[in-house]
Design an enzyme around this catalytic site. Structure first.
Site, PDB file in Angstrom:
ATOM      1  N   HIS A 255      27.705 -31.028 -30.090  1.00  0.00           N
ATOM      2  CA  HIS A 255      27.490 -29.657 -29.471  1.00  0.00           C
ATOM      3  C   HIS A 255      28.616 -29.194 -28.812  1.00  0.00           C
ATOM      4  CE1 HIS A 255      25.818 -26.498 -26.985  1.00  0.00           C
ATOM      5  NE2 HIS A 255      24.723 -26.994 -26.617  1.00  0.00           N
ATOM      6  N   GLN A 256      29.433 -28.197 -29.236  1.00  0.00           N
ATOM      7  CA  GLN A 256      30.640 -27.880 -28.881  1.00  0.00           C
ATOM      8  C   GLN A 256      30.808 -26.912 -27.906  1.00  0.00           C
ATOM      9  OE1 GLN A 256      33.339 -25.441 -31.719  1.00  0.00           O
ATOM     10  NE2 GLN A 256      31.801 -25.352 -33.001  1.00  0.00           N
ATOM     11  N   ASP A 257      29.618 -26.423 -27.351  1.00  0.00           N
ATOM     12  CA  ASP A 257      29.588 -25.586 -26.317  1.00  0.00           C
ATOM     13  C   ASP A 257      28.614 -26.126 -25.059  1.00  0.00           C
ATOM     14  OD1 ASP A 257      30.261 -23.462 -24.886  1.00  0.00           O
ATOM     15  OD2 ASP A 257      28.732 -21.989 -25.761  1.00  0.00           O
ATOM     16  N   LEU A 258      28.559 -27.502 -24.853  1.00  0.00           N
ATOM     17  CA  LEU A 258      27.555 -27.982 -23.919  1.00  0.00           C
ATOM     18  C   LEU A 258      27.974 -27.763 -22.415  1.00  0.00           C
ATOM     19  CD1 LEU A 258      24.899 -29.425 -23.471  1.00  0.00           C
ATOM     20  CD2 LEU A 258      25.940 -31.494 -24.266  1.00  0.00           C
TER      21      LEU A 258
ATOM     22  N   ASN B  55      24.043 -23.749 -20.509  1.00  0.00           N
ATOM     23  CA  ASN B  55      23.542 -24.340 -21.735  1.00  0.00           C
ATOM     24  C   ASN B  55      22.689 -25.491 -21.714  1.00  0.00           C
ATOM     25  OD1 ASN B  55      24.124 -21.959 -23.402  1.00  0.00           O
ATOM     26  ND2 ASN B  55      25.940 -23.089 -24.399  1.00  0.00           N
TER      27      ASN B  55
END
Length: 309
Positions: free
Chosen positions: A200-203, A207
Site C-alpha cells: 500500500h504505497q499511500d498508507l 488512510n
C-alpha cells in the site's frame, strides 16, 4: 443534518468542491473530468439498481472518489466510485487479495465503472485522532498484516524507477541539484530486488480508519508490487504541522520512520533511503506543475533534507 444522497438522481448530490476539482481535468483517452461528472448520475443509478442499494447519508469525497453510505437488504455498506486514474485501477484487486485482513473488506466490484462496494468504517475517526507515536506503531503493524506476495497484475516498483531516475536527472530549478542527483543514484541501487510484495504505497494517518471488527483498517491502497521500505514515506509528510512544531524536525521525522520500521520488522536504513527518494521525486513532480503548491514543495524539500542531515 444533511439529507441522504439520491442514487437514482445523483447530479445534485455531487459536492461542489469535488466537481470544481475535477472540472477540466484530463484523464484517460477521450475522457475529461467534465465527461466523467456528466456520466456519474447514470453510473450511480445503474450501480444502485444492480446492487439493490439505498443511500443512508450524504456524499463524502476525497481527491478522486465519491463515497456514499448505503444499505443493501438491511445491511450497511459503502459505495465508492473513483475518477478513472492509474493508481486506482487495481484497488479492487488488492482489497480482494487482502481479504479484509488489515484493510477494508471488499464486498463487490465493478471495474468497468471504477466502483466498489465496501464494508462501512468510521469515516470520521482516523489515525489523526490518536497520539502521533502510537499512530506510527499502528501503521507499522498494518504493514505486517498486509504483507503478502504480489500477483503479476500489479505494476512493478522497479519499472517505475526508470522514469523517476530520468526525471531526477533532468532536475528542476526549484529543487536542489545535489538532491536530485543523489536520489537518481540511490534509485539505481535500490531498484535491484525491490519487487514482489503487495504494498500500500499511500498508507498514512488519514488512510487508516477505525472499524468494529478491528481497531484500525487501511483504505485507498494505491497498490504496487514492491517492498515495504518504500511505503514508509507518507508517514513523514502527513501530520506535517506536528513535525514542523517539534523541537527538532530531523529528530521528529527520524523517530516516525524508526517506529514504523520497528513495528513492521523492516530495514530502517533502506526505509530512510526510499523515503528520501520519494520526497525528492514528489518535489520534482510538484515543481513541474503549472502552478506549484509552494507549501507542499517546501514540505518535500525540507523533509528530504532532514533525511540526510
Amino acid at each position: 443534518m444533511s439529507e441522504p444522497a439520491d442514487l437514482t438522481d445523483f447530479g445534485t448530490a455531487v459536492p461542489d468542491d469535488f466537481r470544481d476539482a475535477l472540472a477540466g481535468r484530463p484523464g484517460a483517452p477521450d475522457l475529461t473530468g467534465d465527461d466523467w461528472l456528466r456520466g456519474l448520475p447514470r453510473t450511480m443509478a445503474e450501480l444502485a439498481h444492480r446492487w439493490d442499494l439505498v443511500a443512508d447519508g450524504p456524499v463524502w469525497h476525497g481527491v478522486c472518489a465519491v463515497v456514499v453510505p448505503c444499505h443493501r437488504a438491511g445491511e450497511p455498506v459503502v459505495l465508492k466510485v473513483s475518477w478513472p486514474h492509474s493508481e486506482a485501477r487495481l484497488e479492487h484487486l488488492a482489497l480482494r487479495e487482502w481479504g479484509g485482513r488489515g484493510a477494508v473488506r471488499l464486498l463487490a466490484a465493478d471495474p468497468a465503472h471504477w466502483a466498489m462496494l465496501l464494508e462501512p468504517l468510521s469515516h470520521d475517526r482516523d489515525l489523526t485522532s490518536i497520539g502521533l507515536l502510537e499512530a506510527c506503531e499502528e501503521i507499522g503493524g498494518l504493514f505486517r498484516q498486509l504483507d503478502r506476495p504480489a500477483s503479476p497484475q500489479f505494476d512493478l516498483l522497479s519499472a517505475q524507477t526508470d522514469r523517476w531516475i530520468a526525471q531526477c536527472r533532468k532536475g528542476s530549478p526549484l529543487v536542489p541539484r545535489r538532491m536530485t542527483d543523489q536520489a537518481a543514484g540511490m534509485m539505481t541501487d535500490l531498484r535491484e530486488g525491490c519487487d514482489g510484495r503487495l504494498i500500500h504505497q499511500d498508507l498514512h494517518f488519514e488512510n487508516v480508519l477505525a472499524a468494529e471488527r478491528a481497531p484500525w483498517l487501511a483504505i485507498d491502497p494505491k497498490p504496487l508490487s514492491g517492498e515495504w521500505t518504500f511505503a514508509v514515506a507518507p508517514v513523514l509528510w502527513n501530520r506535517w504541522d506536528e513535525a514542523a512544531a517539534s523541537y527538532s524536525l530531523r529528530t521528529q521525522l527520524r523517530l516516525r520512520l524508526g517506529l514504523v520500521a520497528e513495528a513492521a520488522g523492516i530495514d530502517e536504513s533502506r526505509a530512510l533511503a526510499w523515503s528520501f527518494v520519494r520526497l525528492v521525486c514528489n518535489a520534482v513532480w510538484e515543481a513541474a506543475e503549472s502552478e506549484p503548491d509552494q507549501h507542499m514543495l517546501s514540505v518535500f524539500v525540507t523533509a528530504a533534507k532532514a533525511m540526510l542531515e
